[in-house]
Design a protein around this motif. Sequence first.
Motif, mmCIF file in Angstrom:
data_model
loop_
_atom_site.group_PDB
_atom_site.id
_atom_site.type_symbol
_atom_site.label_atom_id
_atom_site.label_comp_id
_atom_site.label_asym_id
_atom_site.label_seq_id
_atom_site.Cartn_x
_atom_site.Cartn_y
_atom_site.Cartn_z
ATOM 1 N N LEU A 296 0.896 -1.156 0.000
ATOM 2 C CA LEU A 296 0.000 0.000 0.000
ATOM 3 C C LEU A 296 0.930 1.200 0.000
ATOM 4 C CD1 LEU A 296 -3.058 0.534 2.377
ATOM 5 C CD2 LEU A 296 -1.636 2.376 1.491
ATOM 6 N N GLY A 297 0.990 1.881 -1.148
ATOM 7 C CA GLY A 297 2.060 2.865 -1.297
ATOM 8 C C GLY A 297 3.384 2.117 -1.303
ATOM 9 N N THR A 298 4.257 2.457 -0.363
ATOM 10 C CA THR A 298 5.538 1.752 -0.249
ATOM 11 C C THR A 298 5.566 0.779 0.922
ATOM 12 O OG1 THR A 298 6.445 3.524 1.142
ATOM 13 C CG2 THR A 298 6.755 3.734 -1.239
ATOM 14 N N LEU A 299 4.451 0.651 1.654
ATOM 15 C CA LEU A 299 4.435 -0.147 2.877
ATOM 16 C C LEU A 299 3.906 -1.549 2.617
ATOM 17 C CD1 LEU A 299 3.025 2.531 5.341
ATOM 18 C CD2 LEU A 299 5.413 1.854 5.006
ATOM 19 N N PRO A 300 4.576 -2.574 3.160
ATOM 20 C CA PRO A 300 4.082 -3.948 2.986
ATOM 21 C C PRO A 300 2.832 -4.194 3.829
ATOM 22 C CG PRO A 300 6.038 -3.935 4.375
ATOM 23 C CD PRO A 300 5.865 -2.527 3.878
ATOM 24 N N VAL A 301 1.833 -4.837 3.217
ATOM 25 C CA VAL A 301 0.580 -5.150 3.900
ATOM 26 C C VAL A 301 0.168 -6.577 3.556
ATOM 27 C CG1 VAL A 301 -0.246 -2.764 3.944
ATOM 28 C CG2 VAL A 301 -0.823 -4.246 1.997
ATOM 29 N N ALA A 302 -0.718 -7.119 4.381
ATOM 30 C CA ALA A 302 -1.366 -8.404 4.096
ATOM 31 C C ALA A 302 -2.855 -8.216 4.348
ATOM 32 C CB ALA A 302 -0.795 -9.506 4.971
ATOM 33 N N LEU A 303 -3.687 -8.823 3.482
ATOM 34 C CA LEU A 303 -5.125 -8.586 3.521
ATOM 35 C C LEU A 303 -5.867 -9.909 3.390
ATOM 36 C CD1 LEU A 303 -7.038 -5.729 1.744
ATOM 37 C CD2 LEU A 303 -7.820 -8.079 1.439
ATOM 38 N N SER A 304 -6.845 -10.099 4.255
ATOM 39 C CA SER A 304 -7.744 -11.251 4.185
ATOM 40 C C SER A 304 -9.101 -10.757 3.694
ATOM 41 C CB SER A 304 -7.883 -11.916 5.562
ATOM 42 O OG SER A 304 -8.828 -12.962 5.533
ATOM 43 N N LEU A 305 -9.514 -11.249 2.544
ATOM 44 C CA LEU A 305 -10.756 -10.795 1.920
ATOM 45 C C LEU A 305 -11.836 -11.861 2.080
ATOM 46 C CD1 LEU A 305 -12.365 -8.839 0.121
ATOM 47 C CD2 LEU A 305 -11.370 -9.993 -1.872
ATOM 48 N N ASP A 306 -12.951 -11.467 2.664
ATOM 49 C CA ASP A 306 -14.137 -12.308 2.745
ATOM 50 C C ASP A 306 -15.307 -11.431 2.332
ATOM 51 O OD1 ASP A 306 -16.268 -13.914 3.266
ATOM 52 O OD2 ASP A 306 -15.677 -14.455 5.295
ATOM 53 N N PRO A 307 -15.687 -11.460 1.060
ATOM 54 C CA PRO A 307 -16.695 -10.516 0.560
ATOM 55 C C PRO A 307 -18.021 -10.579 1.295
ATOM 56 C CG PRO A 307 -15.577 -11.619 -1.263
ATOM 57 C CD PRO A 307 -15.152 -12.316 -0.015
ATOM 58 N N ARG A 308 -18.351 -11.723 1.909
ATOM 59 C CA ARG A 308 -19.642 -11.850 2.584
ATOM 60 C C ARG A 308 -19.496 -12.008 4.093
ATOM 61 N NH1 ARG A 308 -19.830 -13.487 -2.430
ATOM 62 N NH2 ARG A 308 -21.667 -13.023 -3.691
ATOM 63 N N GLY A 309 -18.323 -11.705 4.600
ATOM 64 C CA GLY A 309 -18.095 -11.799 6.029
ATOM 65 C C GLY A 309 -17.155 -10.711 6.500
ATOM 66 N N GLU A 310 -16.181 -11.084 7.296
ATOM 67 C CA GLU A 310 -15.232 -10.121 7.834
ATOM 68 C C GLU A 310 -13.981 -10.067 6.972
ATOM 69 O OE1 GLU A 310 -13.291 -9.469 12.155
ATOM 70 O OE2 GLU A 310 -12.580 -11.168 11.003
ATOM 71 N N SER A 311 -13.631 -8.879 6.525
ATOM 72 C CA SER A 311 -12.359 -8.655 5.844
ATOM 73 C C SER A 311 -11.489 -7.793 6.744
ATOM 74 C CB SER A 311 -12.565 -7.968 4.492
ATOM 75 O OG SER A 311 -13.296 -8.803 3.612
ATOM 76 N N ARG A 312 -10.179 -7.955 6.646
ATOM 77 C CA ARG A 312 -9.254 -7.214 7.502
ATOM 78 C C ARG A 312 -7.886 -7.194 6.848
ATOM 79 N NH1 ARG A 312 -7.112 -11.575 11.087
ATOM 80 N NH2 ARG A 312 -8.073 -13.474 10.311
ATOM 81 N N TYR A 313 -7.064 -6.249 7.270
ATOM 82 C CA TYR A 313 -5.685 -6.212 6.777
ATOM 83 C C TYR A 313 -4.803 -5.610 7.847
ATOM 84 C CZ TYR A 313 -5.265 -1.149 5.783
ATOM 85 O OH TYR A 313 -5.158 0.216 5.889
ATOM 86 N N PHE A 314 -3.481 -5.759 7.663
ATOM 87 C CA PHE A 314 -2.559 -5.124 8.598
ATOM 88 C C PHE A 314 -1.299 -4.696 7.864
ATOM 89 C CE2 PHE A 314 -1.075 -9.506 8.710
ATOM 90 C CZ PHE A 314 0.299 -9.404 8.855
ATOM 91 N N TYR A 315 -0.686 -3.640 8.394
ATOM 92 C CA TYR A 315 0.633 -3.217 7.942
ATOM 93 C C TYR A 315 1.661 -4.109 8.635
ATOM 94 C CZ TYR A 315 -1.598 1.006 6.140
ATOM 95 O OH TYR A 315 -2.390 1.888 5.441
ATOM 96 N N GLU A 316 2.529 -4.730 7.865
ATOM 97 C CA GLU A 316 3.422 -5.737 8.446
ATOM 98 C C GLU A 316 4.412 -5.145 9.442
ATOM 99 O OE1 GLU A 316 4.840 -8.933 6.078
ATOM 100 O OE2 GLU A 316 3.263 -8.696 4.574
ATOM 101 N N GLY A 317 4.608 -3.850 9.412
ATOM 102 C CA GLY A 317 5.462 -3.238 10.416
ATOM 103 C C GLY A 317 4.759 -2.983 11.733
ATOM 104 N N ARG A 318 3.410 -3.159 11.754
ATOM 105 C CA ARG A 318 2.647 -2.848 12.961
ATOM 106 C C ARG A 318 1.918 -4.076 13.508
ATOM 107 N NH1 ARG A 318 -2.500 0.006 14.130
ATOM 108 N NH2 ARG A 318 -2.238 0.995 16.174
ATOM 109 N N SER A 319 1.363 -4.866 12.658
ATOM 110 C CA SER A 319 0.807 -6.168 13.023
ATOM 111 C C SER A 319 -0.479 -6.128 13.839
ATOM 112 C CB SER A 319 1.856 -7.014 13.750
ATOM 113 O OG SER A 319 2.958 -7.243 12.912
ATOM 114 N N LEU A 320 -1.255 -5.048 13.757
ATOM 115 C CA LEU A 320 -2.599 -5.034 14.328
ATOM 116 C C LEU A 320 -3.598 -4.882 13.190
ATOM 117 C CD1 LEU A 320 -2.412 -2.858 17.577
ATOM 118 C CD2 LEU A 320 -2.593 -5.339 17.382
ATOM 119 N N ASP A 321 -4.629 -5.714 13.201
ATOM 120 C CA ASP A 321 -5.599 -5.706 12.118
ATOM 121 C C ASP A 321 -6.415 -4.421 12.081
ATOM 122 O OD1 ASP A 321 -4.873 -8.209 11.281
ATOM 123 O OD2 ASP A 321 -6.536 -9.248 12.257
ATOM 124 N N LEU A 322 -6.770 -4.023 10.867
ATOM 125 C CA LEU A 322 -7.741 -2.979 10.606
ATOM 126 C C LEU A 322 -8.924 -3.644 9.911
ATOM 127 C CD1 LEU A 322 -5.169 -0.387 9.319
ATOM 128 C CD2 LEU A 322 -6.570 -0.090 11.359
#
Length: 358
Positions: free
Chosen positions: A40-66
Amino acid sequence: MLNWIFTAALVLGAGAQAAGCGGTEGVPDWARAGTFRGTLGTLPVALSLDPRGESRYFYEGRSLDLFLEARRSGNALVLEESVRRDYGERVLSGCFTLMPAPGGLKGTWQAPGAARALEVNLAPLDAARLPLRLPLSPGLSALRRDDPLAFLKLNRAWVTLPGARAVREPLSGVTYPRVPGASGALNAALQDRQLRHAADALDCHAMLPEPAQNDPQEGYNLSAGITLSNARLLSLREDVDYYCGGAHPSYWTEGVILDRITGRAVPLTTLFPKLGAARQKTLYLSGVKAKVDAECLNILRNSGSAFTAYLSAAGVNLTPTDLPHAVGVCAETVTLPYATLRGDANLGSPLVKTLYPK
């Protein structure tokens, strides 16, 4: 293991500003559940996509889900990101607009009021191909399969404390006992207990308002200690108190009994076949009379019917697990001496023999 946290996250997310990123309810036909990793921009992220449930992602330098709510704008997938600035409703903090692209997903992320959007590039993540940074264990394998985001956070070197009698998971701070010289199976079982608590701790902290996320008094706190260790059995008591931003703090106790050779959990009734639920309650009520007042004793008679158990040198320790939160203070632990339980025991078991030395 994380159902209570995920349910709370969904409830908290319901207060976010509706349709703040535009679009309409529903998702594009191409959107499929999956896990992605990229930038995302220059920052590494990981994202879990569930179109009909809960989706979330986190910045790998911080490690708390959004947390993310899926919507659509034409054929584009819109993910509304929200955070809690305080203990009130969630507020909009960012908008993903994503489309399928060769090798994954491509699009933008833009903060409310920002002059420009940041580029987002995401590729599917196959967690099974990631190298292990921890010893292989059943729980680690399950985490890699079932919750790749948690696996990404926790699959790293943990810290062995001086004396090698405890290990600390660095992101959550969760510390758990170890037994020097233990079998590989027992070490795997202890690691898996710690994995569960560490994942729960990170989820709990993610739901707190941002100012409270770094407060050591908030969130999820575990106290775990070995209560019995002999030639065949290892037992522990785990006490957790947590506050994840809901109506009130809460706490619970769990007893653990493990076979030192296999690492497997040992049900109390394997050791004491006659110590069923009804007899547990009878013996518990007899022992708790001297420890609580009349009001608590009445509550325990009417409500306390389920117990967690751990072993100690003095006997089997029972703690109620089904009391309403408002009367949780009545959940005293009672120790049933081994001598009292001899008639309930499987005296032919090599595990039980370690509790009744000649």
